[in-house]
Design an enzyme around this catalytic site. Structure first.
Site, PDB file in Angstrom:
ATOM      1  N   LYS A   1       0.865  -1.189   0.000  1.00 61.61           N
ATOM      2  CA  LYS A   1       0.000   0.000   0.000  1.00 61.61           C
ATOM      3  C   LYS A   1       0.895   1.231   0.000  1.00 61.61           C
ATOM      4  CE  LYS A   1      -3.838  -1.441   2.939  1.00 61.61           C
ATOM      5  NZ  LYS A   1      -4.618  -0.933   4.070  1.00 61.61           N
TER       6      LYS A   1
ATOM      7  N   GLU B   1      -6.890  -6.127  -0.269  1.00 68.06           N
ATOM      8  CA  GLU B   1      -7.829  -5.839   0.812  1.00 68.06           C
ATOM      9  C   GLU B   1      -9.284  -5.956   0.336  1.00 68.06           C
ATOM     10  OE1 GLU B   1      -7.318  -3.021   4.663  1.00 68.06           O
ATOM     11  OE2 GLU B   1      -7.168  -2.045   2.738  1.00 68.06           O
TER      12      GLU B   1
ATOM     13  N   ARG C   1      -6.873  -9.451   5.014  1.00 65.08           N
ATOM     14  CA  ARG C   1      -6.044  -8.354   5.496  1.00 65.08           C
ATOM     15  C   ARG C   1      -6.702  -7.599   6.651  1.00 65.08           C
ATOM     16  NH1 ARG C   1      -2.083  -5.391   1.257  1.00 65.08           N
ATOM     17  NH2 ARG C   1      -1.308  -3.860   2.693  1.00 65.08           N
TER      18      ARG C   1
ATOM     19  N   ASN D   1      -6.186  -5.073  11.407  1.00 65.67           N
ATOM     20  CA  ASN D   1      -6.786  -3.907  12.079  1.00 65.67           C
ATOM     21  C   ASN D   1      -7.043  -4.142  13.560  1.00 65.67           C
ATOM     22  OD1 ASN D   1      -6.964  -1.904  10.068  1.00 65.67           O
ATOM     23  ND2 ASN D   1      -8.569  -3.114   9.083  1.00 65.67           N
TER      24      ASN D   1
ATOM     25  N   HIS E   1      -7.091  -1.299  16.023  1.00 73.85           N
ATOM     26  CA  HIS E   1      -7.060  -0.055  15.262  1.00 73.85           C
ATOM     27  C   HIS E   1      -8.401   0.669  15.204  1.00 73.85           C
ATOM     28  CE1 HIS E   1      -3.062  -1.271  14.212  1.00 73.85           C
ATOM     29  NE2 HIS E   1      -2.874  -0.211  13.447  1.00 73.85           N
TER      30      HIS E   1
ATOM     31  N   HIS F   1       1.068   6.905  16.805  1.00 73.53           N
ATOM     32  CA  HIS F   1       0.137   5.896  16.306  1.00 73.53           C
ATOM     33  C   HIS F   1       0.205   4.639  17.185  1.00 73.53           C
ATOM     34  CE1 HIS F   1      -2.124   3.446  13.517  1.00 73.53           C
ATOM     35  NE2 HIS F   1      -1.132   2.575  13.470  1.00 73.53           N
TER      36      HIS F   1
HETATM   37  N1  LIG Z   1       1.634   1.544   3.639  1.00 69.20           N
HETATM   38  C1  LIG Z   1       1.224   0.932   4.732  1.00 69.20           C
HETATM   39  O1  LIG Z   1       0.734  -0.198   4.693  1.00 69.20           O
HETATM   40  C2  LIG Z   1       1.387   1.628   6.049  1.00 69.20           C
HETATM   41  C3  LIG Z   1       1.212   0.923   7.241  1.00 69.20           C
HETATM   42  C4  LIG Z   1       1.418   1.588   8.455  1.00 69.20           C
HETATM   43  C5  LIG Z   1       1.793   2.928   8.438  1.00 69.20           C
HETATM   44  N2  LIG Z   1       1.933   3.578   7.249  1.00 69.20           N
HETATM   45  C6  LIG Z   1       2.332   4.991   7.211  1.00 69.20           C
HETATM   46  O2  LIG Z   1       3.611   5.117   7.809  1.00 69.20           O
HETATM   47  C7  LIG Z   1       3.732   6.427   8.357  1.00 69.20           C
HETATM   48  C8  LIG Z   1       4.293   6.326   9.749  1.00 69.20           C
HETATM   49  O3  LIG Z   1       5.597   5.809   9.658  1.00 69.20           O
HETATM   50  P1  LIG Z   1       6.664   6.059  10.803  1.00 69.20           P
HETATM   51  O4  LIG Z   1       6.108   5.643  12.093  1.00 69.20           O
HETATM   52  O5  LIG Z   1       7.939   5.471  10.326  1.00 69.20           O
HETATM   53  O6  LIG Z   1       6.724   7.630  10.906  1.00 69.20           O
HETATM   54  P2  LIG Z   1       7.498   8.761  10.056  1.00 69.20           P
HETATM   55  O7  LIG Z   1       7.856   8.301   8.711  1.00 69.20           O
HETATM   56  O8  LIG Z   1       6.662   9.965  10.197  1.00 69.20           O
HETATM   57  O9  LIG Z   1       8.860   8.908  10.881  1.00 69.20           O
HETATM   58  C9  LIG Z   1       8.833   9.425  12.189  1.00 69.20           C
HETATM   59  C10 LIG Z   1       9.992  10.388  12.405  1.00 69.20           C
HETATM   60  O10 LIG Z   1      11.207   9.639  12.516  1.00 69.20           O
HETATM   61  C11 LIG Z   1      12.205  10.192  11.646  1.00 69.20           C
HETATM   62  N3  LIG Z   1      13.123   9.094  11.346  1.00 69.20           N
HETATM   63  C12 LIG Z   1      13.071   8.175  10.372  1.00 69.20           C
HETATM   64  N4  LIG Z   1      14.064   7.281  10.510  1.00 69.20           N
HETATM   65  C13 LIG Z   1      14.785   7.649  11.598  1.00 69.20           C
HETATM   66  C14 LIG Z   1      15.930   7.120  12.244  1.00 69.20           C
HETATM   67  N5  LIG Z   1      16.511   5.974  11.832  1.00 69.20           N
HETATM   68  N6  LIG Z   1      16.399   7.760  13.336  1.00 69.20           N
HETATM   69  C15 LIG Z   1      15.783   8.895  13.795  1.00 69.20           C
HETATM   70  N7  LIG Z   1      14.702   9.449  13.238  1.00 69.20           N
HETATM   71  C16 LIG Z   1      14.203   8.814  12.142  1.00 69.20           C
HETATM   72  C17 LIG Z   1      11.414  10.784  10.505  1.00 69.20           C
HETATM   73  O11 LIG Z   1      12.132  11.818   9.852  1.00 69.20           O
HETATM   74  C18 LIG Z   1      10.192  11.352  11.252  1.00 69.20           C
HETATM   75  O12 LIG Z   1      10.476  12.598  11.778  1.00 69.20           O
HETATM   76  C19 LIG Z   1       2.351   7.050   8.320  1.00 69.20           C
HETATM   77  O13 LIG Z   1       2.299   7.967   7.270  1.00 69.20           O
HETATM   78  C20 LIG Z   1       1.430   5.878   8.038  1.00 69.20           C
HETATM   79  O14 LIG Z   1       0.272   6.238   7.323  1.00 69.20           O
HETATM   80  C21 LIG Z   1       1.752   2.950   6.075  1.00 69.20           C
HETATM   81 ZN   LIG Z   2      -1.152   0.679  12.676  1.00 69.18          ZN
END
Ligand SMILES: NC(=O)c1ccc[n+]([C@@H]2O[C@H](COP(=O)([O-])OP(=O)(O)OC[C@H]3O[C@@H](n4cnc5c(N)ncnc54)[C@H](O)[C@@H]3O)[C@@H](O)[C@H]2O)c1
Ligand SMILES: [Zn+2]
Length: 359
Positions: free
Chosen positions: A138, A230, A237, A241, A244, A261
């Site tokens: 996704k 999905e 899938r 959730n 969630h 989150h």
């Molecule tokens: N595609 C999917 O199936 C799916 C599933 C779950 C979540 N998501 C998406 O993922 C996103 C959340 O991802 P996330 O939790 O990684 O958050 P994020 O990408 O917002 O990262 C969080 C923070 O950590 C920083 N960061 C990244 N790597 C780092 C590192 N190694 N050391 C220090 N800082 C670092 C980033 O710059 C950011 O400020 C949301 O947009 C959500 O919608 C997508």
């Molecule tokens: Zn989640």
């Protein structure tokens, strides 16, 4: 070490995965142009990906973009597409998303639409992106109207997860990943759940953490394989959730910022356990153990900062609802997920308990 296939995409994770990157690259990429989209948080380490790509024969350019949700937008996608055009990336070329889930989501989306679709690779650098966001195909960006409103199913051809990225992860981001890891452990049951209950507070505990990361990835890969787009409303899938329905509602009610989150999912999992006790006979000891572990990890078990009516309103808007009925993923036991319709009175009660820290 894990190495699995999800359709035509390969998912590899290991403590030295980056060192193997050169050998993992498909042959057809080795003479192509690659644009590496780099999360600003890891920009100083981008060479760990750029160097092996170059050594393998790719012509590499990098684009650093700010990490985080607020930049998962059209305008960042436009920058990515502009850089891809500038670097002359062709249909056979590739994009690489190096960063947290926001950067892998937006790079995957740019890869889905640039020239009507080019290959892409994900190198997730947060715990959440390694266990969740980068797996499953996704991709999406956010609009002012809501999160993930525009996207595509466009699986990466290669995902390479290496725990070394996590050394710089802030505590809040560790907790965000732990929410998904404990969800996966509950869905998996047996050994996985027991191991999750022994995980020390973050950061650290890598030796105990990595098998759980591996288990969470395997679970997601297996579930997505059965239902890649999905389409199955009950099993498939949808079981991912777990936690969630209330988790998303709490996040929405709290507004952006106060809760990560994974923290919201932690409370959502307690809510799902409580509902499971009422409706499908889950043993209350599961919720007690989960609550103790969340506390140990420094994660919230209630959300006094939000209004329970708001939570109920957001639950009612959940996309899984059918008519007025709220559909939840519940557990008969760890490892035995079921979907069930939950009556409005119980939704109100669980929201009140979540807000008052009574789960
Ligand atoms: N595609 C999917 O199936 C799916 C599933 C779950 C979540 N998501 C998406 O993922 C996103 C959340 O991802 P996330 O939790 O990684 O958050 P994020 O990408 O917002 O990262 C969080 C923070 O950590 C920083 N960061 C990244 N790597 C780092 C590192 N190694 N050391 C220090 N800082 C670092 C980033 O710059 C950011 O400020 C949301 O947009 C959500 O919608 C997508
Ligand atoms: Zn989640």
């Amino acid at each position: 070490m894990w190495d699995s296939w999800l359709g035509s995409g390969r998912v590899v994770g290991a403590s030295d995965a980056l060192l193997q990157l050169g050998t993992l690259l498909p042959e057809r990429w080795r003479t192509e142009r690659a644009l590496v989209v780099v999360d600003s948080a890891v920009a100083d380490r981008a060479d760990q990906v750029v160097a092996p790509l170059s050594a393998a024969g790719c012509e590499v350019a990098t684009l650093v973009v700010p990490g985080g949700e607020s930049h998962k937008t059209w305008s960042t996608v436009e920058q990515v597409v502009g850089a891809a055009v500038g670097h002359l990336v062709r249909r056979q070329g590739l994009l690489v998303g190096l960063g947290g889930g926001a950067v892998t989501d937006l790079t995957g989306f740019a890869a889905a639409v640039y020239l009507r679709g080019v290959d892409w690779m994900a190198v997730p650098t947060t715990l959440l992106a390694q266990v969740d966001a980068a797996i499953g195909g996704k991709t999406a960006i956010d609009l002012v109207y809501g999160k993930n409103l525009v996207g595509a199913f466009h699986p990466p051809r290669l995902v390479v997860a290496d725990p070394r990225w996590l050394a710089t992860l802030p505590l809040r981001e560790w907790r965000s990943g732990l929410g998904e890891i404990v969800k996966a452990a509950l869905l998996q049951g047996n050994g996985g759940w027991t191991q999750a209950l022994e995980l020390p507070a973050p950061p650290g505990g890598e030796e105990q953490l990595w098998p759980l990361v591996e288990a969470a990835v395997r679970l997601k890969v297996d579930v997505v394989k059965r239902d890649p787009n999905e389409l199955d409303p009950d099993g498939g899938r949808a079981i991912l959730n777990l936690g969630h329905t209330v988790g998303h509602a709490i996040e929405a009610a709290a507004g952006m910022g106060p809760l990560s989150h994974g923290e919201a999912v932690g409370v959502g999992l307690l809510a799902a356990c409580w509902l499971s006790e009422q409706l499908v006979g889950l043993d209350p000891s599961v919720r007690a153990a989960l609550r103790a572990r969340l506390t140990r990890w420094g994660m919230p078990t209630g959300v006094p900062q939000v209004d329970s009516d708001e939570v109920v309103r957001f639950v009612a808007r959940d996309k899984k609802n059918r008519g007025d009925t709220t559909i939840f993923v519940l557990l008969r036991a760890p490892g035995e997920a079921v979907t069930a319709a939950v009556p409005p009175a119980l939704v109100e009660e669980v929201a009140r308990r979540a807000v008052s820290d009574l789960l």
